[in-house]
Design a protein around this motif. Structure first.
Motif, PDB file in Angstrom:
ATOM      1  N   LEU A 264      12.995 -12.116 -15.579  1.00 10.15           N
ATOM      2  CA  LEU A 264      13.908 -11.032 -15.197  1.00 10.15           C
ATOM      3  C   LEU A 264      13.223  -9.670 -15.367  1.00 10.15           C
ATOM      4  O   LEU A 264      13.330  -8.788 -14.507  1.00 10.15           O
ATOM      5  CB  LEU A 264      15.189 -11.077 -16.035  1.00 10.15           C
ATOM      6  N   MET A 265      12.488  -9.524 -16.478  1.00 15.12           N
ATOM      7  CA  MET A 265      11.820  -8.241 -16.724  1.00 15.12           C
ATOM      8  C   MET A 265      10.734  -7.995 -15.682  1.00 15.12           C
ATOM      9  O   MET A 265      10.517  -6.863 -15.238  1.00 15.12           O
ATOM     10  CB  MET A 265      11.225  -8.194 -18.143  1.00 15.12           C
TER      11      MET A 265
ATOM     12  N   ILE B  53      10.731  -3.762  -9.140  1.00 18.79           N
ATOM     13  CA  ILE B  53      11.649  -2.848  -8.441  1.00 18.79           C
ATOM     14  C   ILE B  53      11.407  -1.399  -8.887  1.00 18.79           C
ATOM     15  O   ILE B  53      11.426  -0.474  -8.079  1.00 18.79           O
ATOM     16  CB  ILE B  53      13.121  -3.273  -8.674  1.00 18.79           C
ATOM     17  N   ALA B  54      11.134  -1.217 -10.166  1.00 17.56           N
ATOM     18  CA  ALA B  54      10.912   0.155 -10.673  1.00 17.56           C
ATOM     19  C   ALA B  54       9.597   0.734 -10.161  1.00 17.56           C
ATOM     20  O   ALA B  54       9.493   1.941  -9.924  1.00 17.56           O
ATOM     21  CB  ALA B  54      10.944   0.155 -12.199  1.00 17.56           C
ATOM     22  N   GLY B  55       8.588  -0.127  -9.983  1.00 18.31           N
ATOM     23  CA  GLY B  55       7.290   0.343  -9.483  1.00 18.31           C
ATOM     24  C   GLY B  55       6.537   1.170 -10.516  1.00 18.31           C
ATOM     25  O   GLY B  55       7.045   1.455 -11.600  1.00 18.31           O
ATOM     26  N   ARG B  56       5.318   1.566 -10.150  1.00 11.84           N
ATOM     27  CA  ARG B  56       4.459   2.340 -11.056  1.00 11.84           C
ATOM     28  C   ARG B  56       5.138   3.584 -11.597  1.00 11.84           C
ATOM     29  O   ARG B  56       5.764   4.306 -10.810  1.00 11.84           O
ATOM     30  CB  ARG B  56       3.232   2.825 -10.290  1.00 11.84           C
ATOM     31  N   ASN B  57       5.001   3.789 -12.870  1.00 10.47           N
ATOM     32  CA  ASN B  57       5.618   4.959 -13.538  1.00 10.47           C
ATOM     33  C   ASN B  57       7.143   4.919 -13.521  1.00 10.47           C
ATOM     34  O   ASN B  57       7.787   5.887 -13.903  1.00 10.47           O
ATOM     35  CB  ASN B  57       5.197   6.284 -12.869  1.00 10.47           C
TER      36      ASN B  57
ATOM     37  N   ALA C 244       9.605  -8.062 -22.646  1.00  9.28           N
ATOM     38  CA  ALA C 244       9.221  -7.004 -21.709  1.00  9.28           C
ATOM     39  C   ALA C 244       7.713  -6.749 -21.786  1.00  9.28           C
ATOM     40  O   ALA C 244       7.045  -6.579 -20.763  1.00  9.28           O
ATOM     41  CB  ALA C 244       9.996  -5.725 -22.023  1.00  9.28           C
ATOM     42  N   LYS C 245       7.177  -6.756 -23.008  1.00 10.74           N
ATOM     43  CA  LYS C 245       5.733  -6.505 -23.160  1.00 10.74           C
ATOM     44  C   LYS C 245       4.919  -7.575 -22.443  1.00 10.74           C
ATOM     45  O   LYS C 245       3.903  -7.272 -21.821  1.00 10.74           O
ATOM     46  CB  LYS C 245       5.359  -6.483 -24.645  1.00 10.74           C
ATOM     47  N   THR C 246       5.392  -8.837 -22.533  1.00 10.49           N
ATOM     48  CA  THR C 246       4.635  -9.895 -21.846  1.00 10.49           C
ATOM     49  C   THR C 246       4.722  -9.731 -20.331  1.00 10.49           C
ATOM     50  O   THR C 246       3.947 -10.320 -19.597  1.00 10.49           O
ATOM     51  CB  THR C 246       5.135 -11.315 -22.230  1.00 10.49           C
ATOM     52  N   SER C 247       5.670  -8.927 -19.860  1.00  7.78           N
ATOM     53  CA  SER C 247       5.770  -8.631 -18.425  1.00  7.78           C
ATOM     54  C   SER C 247       5.026  -7.346 -18.079  1.00  7.78           C
ATOM     55  O   SER C 247       5.149  -6.845 -16.966  1.00  7.78           O
ATOM     56  CB  SER C 247       7.231  -8.462 -18.009  1.00  7.78           C
ATOM     57  N   GLY C 248       4.315  -6.779 -19.039  1.00  8.64           N
ATOM     58  CA  GLY C 248       3.548  -5.563 -18.777  1.00  8.64           C
ATOM     59  C   GLY C 248       4.374  -4.295 -18.840  1.00  8.64           C
ATOM     60  O   GLY C 248       3.922  -3.225 -18.430  1.00  8.64           O
ATOM     61  N   LEU C 249       5.612  -4.367 -19.357  1.00 12.19           N
ATOM     62  CA  LEU C 249       6.442  -3.165 -19.462  1.00 12.19           C
ATOM     63  C   LEU C 249       6.285  -2.543 -20.848  1.00 12.19           C
ATOM     64  O   LEU C 249       5.973  -3.239 -21.815  1.00 12.19           O
ATOM     65  CB  LEU C 249       7.917  -3.508 -19.248  1.00 12.19           C
TER      66      LEU C 249
ATOM     67  N   PHE D 176      12.834   1.252 -20.765  1.00  8.21           N
ATOM     68  CA  PHE D 176      11.472   0.721 -20.568  1.00  8.21           C
ATOM     69  C   PHE D 176      10.756   1.584 -19.537  1.00  8.21           C
ATOM     70  O   PHE D 176      11.390   2.150 -18.656  1.00  8.21           O
ATOM     71  CB  PHE D 176      11.514  -0.720 -20.021  1.00  8.21           C
ATOM     72  N   ARG D 177       9.434   1.601 -19.664  1.00 12.23           N
ATOM     73  CA  ARG D 177       8.612   2.290 -18.674  1.00 12.23           C
ATOM     74  C   ARG D 177       7.648   1.292 -18.048  1.00 12.23           C
ATOM     75  O   ARG D 177       7.171   0.378 -18.732  1.00 12.23           O
ATOM     76  CB  ARG D 177       7.803   3.381 -19.383  1.00 12.23           C
ATOM     77  N   VAL D 178       7.376   1.497 -16.777  1.00 11.35           N
ATOM     78  CA  VAL D 178       6.332   0.690 -16.134  1.00 11.35           C
ATOM     79  C   VAL D 178       5.062   1.530 -16.149  1.00 11.35           C
ATOM     80  O   VAL D 178       5.080   2.660 -15.651  1.00 11.35           O
ATOM     81  CB  VAL D 178       6.689   0.355 -14.669  1.00 11.35           C
ATOM     82  N   PRO D 179       3.976   1.024 -16.729  1.00 12.25           N
ATOM     83  CA  PRO D 179       2.774   1.829 -16.775  1.00 12.25           C
ATOM     84  C   PRO D 179       2.224   2.120 -15.379  1.00 12.25           C
ATOM     85  O   PRO D 179       2.494   1.357 -14.449  1.00 12.25           O
ATOM     86  CB  PRO D 179       1.780   0.975 -17.575  1.00 12.25           C
ATOM     87  N   ALA D 180       1.470   3.171 -15.268  1.00 19.12           N
ATOM     88  CA  ALA D 180       0.954   3.575 -13.955  1.00 19.12           C
ATOM     89  C   ALA D 180      -0.023   2.540 -13.391  1.00 19.12           C
ATOM     90  O   ALA D 180      -0.103   2.355 -12.187  1.00 19.12           O
ATOM     91  CB  ALA D 180       0.257   4.919 -14.085  1.00 19.12           C
TER      92      ALA D 180
END
Ligand SMILES: C[S@@+](CC[C@H](N)C(=O)[O-])C[C@H]1O[C@@H](n2cnc3c(N)ncnc32)[C@H](O)[C@@H]1O
Length: 382
Positions: free
Chosen positions: A199-200, A206-210, A352-357, A375-379
Motif C-alpha cells: 500500500l505504501m 501516486i505522490a511522485g518525487r518530492n 514505509a521505509k521499506t517502500s523507500g518513503l 511521509f515524504r517521497v525522496p527526490a
C-alpha cells in the motif's frame, strides 16, 4: 473561474463477475474478509456507510479523526509544506460530507496559506457513487474557496491505478478513515508488513518525487471502545446488504434458509435487514476488529450450474468441485466479511521505509489511538 471535470473508470471486471468471484471465495472460506467492495459499490451500500459514520457517535474514526485533523492542520503544514501543493490526490474519500469535514479542512488550509495554489484535485475511489458526489461537491467547494481548479475522479483500486499513474507537479496525497486498515484477507500476524508495504508503495508512486503523503489510520488497542465503535444498526445493515447483493446480483448463486417446518425457503430482504438470517458481530482479535456474520438459522448456498457465467468463474478459480451441490452453514457458524486493522505508527513507519518513503511525523490522539501520519517521497527514489 474555469473548471474542468474529468472522470475515468479503469478497466475492471464487471461488478456482477466480481461479486460472484468474491462470494465463491468467501463462502468456501478460501478467503475471508474480502466483501468490503460490495459494501461500497452496491447501490445502497454507500448510503448505509454514510448513515453509520454520521449517526453513530461512538464511531471515533469519523468523529474524532475530524477533530484530530482540525487540531493538526498547522502541524501538518510544518511537516510537509502543504502550502506548496500544486496537485492534491484524495484516496478513498468516501461520502462527500465526510470528505468535506476531513480533507476539506486541509484543502481550505492549503488554499488560505498557499504560495502555489493547487491547480488540480484527483479523487481515487472504488465507489463510483462517492466519486460522483465528489465531482459535484468539489465543484461547489472550489466556488466557495474562490479556487480555479481541475477536478478528476478515478474509479478503481488505488493500488492498481498507481501502476499507471503519471506524477505531475508538487503532489500531496491524503487518505483518511483508516482505509489502509481494511485489508483483503483476515491476516493472523500482529502486523501485516507485506500488505502495508504494498500500500505504501502505491501511495509513493501516486505522490511522485518530492511528494508528500498524509495517512489517517487507527491504532486503538482498547477492546471496549473498539467494539462500541462498530456496534450500530446502520453498520449491521451495511453488512446485511452485502449478503443481499450476493443473493440478487451474482451469477447463479442464491441463499435459502431452513424454516421451522424443515423446508428450505428463499431469503427475503426484510428478513435479512431485520437480522433474522445472519447477525453482524464485531469481534476483537487483539490487533483487529473482525466483522463477523453469524448464521442464525441453517442456510444453504445454492449454485446453479446451468448458469454459464457461474461456470466460467468457478473454473477460473479452479473450484467447481468445491461448490458443486451447494454449501451448507449451520446455525452459529460464522464468516468474516471484513477486517479493521489497528496499526502502531512505529510499524507503519518501518513498512514505509521499506517502500523507500521517509516517515516525517505521527500526530496521535491520546484518547482514541487515532494517528495522522506524514511521509515524504525522496527526490531520487520515486
Ligand atoms: C473506511 S472508508 C473511509 C471513508 C472516508 N475517508 C472517511 O474517513 O469517512 C474507506 C473508503 O475507501 C474506499 N476504498 C476502499 N478500498 C479502496 C481501494 N483499494 N482503492 C480506493 N478506494 C478504496 C471505500 O469505497 C471507502 O469509501
Amino acid at each position: 473561474m474555469t473548471e474542468q471535470k474529468k472522470s475515468c473508470t479503469l478497466e475492471r471486471a464487471p461488478y456482477r463477475d466480481r461479486v460472484t468471484q468474491e462470494a465463491i471465495l468467501w463462502f468456501t472460506r478460501m478467503k475471508q474478509a474480502n466483501l468490503d467492495f460490495i459494501g461500497y459499490e452496491s447501490a445502497e451500500g454507500p448510503a448505509y456507510f454514510e448513515r453509520f459514520t454520521h449517526n453513530h457517535d461512538a464511531y471515533y474514526p469519523y468523529h474524532e479523526e475530524t477533530n484530530l485533523i482540525h487540531s493538526s492542520v498547522a502541524a501538518l503544514e510544518e511537516d510537509v509544506n502543504l502550502s506548496e501543493t500544486e496537485r492534491l490526490v484524495i484516496v478513498g474519500q468516501g461520502p462527500w460530507t465526510n470528505c468535506l469535514n476531513k480533507e476539506g479542512q486541509i484543502i481550505r488550509a492549503i488554499v488560505e496559506r498557499s504560495h502555489a495554489r493547487p491547480k488540480s484535485v484527483d479523487f481515487i475511489e472504488i465507489s463510483e457513487e462517492f466519486n460522483a458526489q465528489a465531482r459535484v461537491g468539489m465543484h461547489e467547494y472550489a466556488k466557495e474557496l474562490g479556487l480555479d481548479i481541475r477536478v478528476r475522479t478515478y474509479t478503481g483500486e488505488f493500488e492498481k491505478i498507481a501502476n499507471n499513474w503519471k506524477p505531475n507537479g508538487q503532489t500531496t496525497v491524503i487518505s483518511t478513515g483508516s482505509m489502509i486498515g481494511n485489508l483483503d484477507n483476515a491476516v493472523q500476524e500482529d502486523f501485516p508488513q507485506a500488505a502495508v508495504k504494498e500500500l505504501m508503495n502505491a501511495f509513493g508512486r501516486i505522490a511522485g518525487r518530492n511528494g508528500t503523503i498524509i495517512l489517517g489510520y487507527d491504532g486503538n488497542l482498547d477492546e471496549v471502545s473498539n467494539k462500541r465503535a462498530y456496534s450500530s444498526v446502520d453498520l449491521s445493515h451495511f453488512f446485511y446488504n452485502m449478503i443481499w447483493e450476493i443473493h440478487t446480483n451474482s451469477h447463479g448463486l442464491s441463499l435459502r434458509y431452513l424454516d421451522d417446518e424443515g423446508d428450505y425457503q428463499d431469503i427475503t430482504k426484510e428478513q435479512l435487514m431485520n437480522g433474522e438470517i445472519v447477525r453482524y458481530k464485531p469481534v476483537w482479535k487483539g490487533h483487529q476488529i473482525q466483522h463477523h456474520l453469524e448464521f442464525l438459522v441453517p442456510v444453504e448456498m445454492q449454485a446453479d450450474f446451468k448458469n454459464p457465467d457461474l461456470l466460467r468463474i468457478a473454473d477460473d478459480l479452479e473450484c467447481r468441485n468445491k461448490i458443486n451441490g451447494g454449501l451448507n452453514f449451520k446455525t452459529g457458524s460464522s464468516l468474516v466479511a471484513m477486517t479493521s486493522e489497528k496499526f502502531s505508527d512505529q510499524d507503519v513507519s518501518n513498512a514505509a521505509k521499506t517502500s523507500g518513503l521517509q516517515p516525517v511525523k505521527a500526530h496521535k490522539d491520546s484518547n482514541t489511538g487515532l494517528c495522522l501520519h506524514t511521509f515524504r517521497v525522496p527526490a531520487i527514489t520515486a
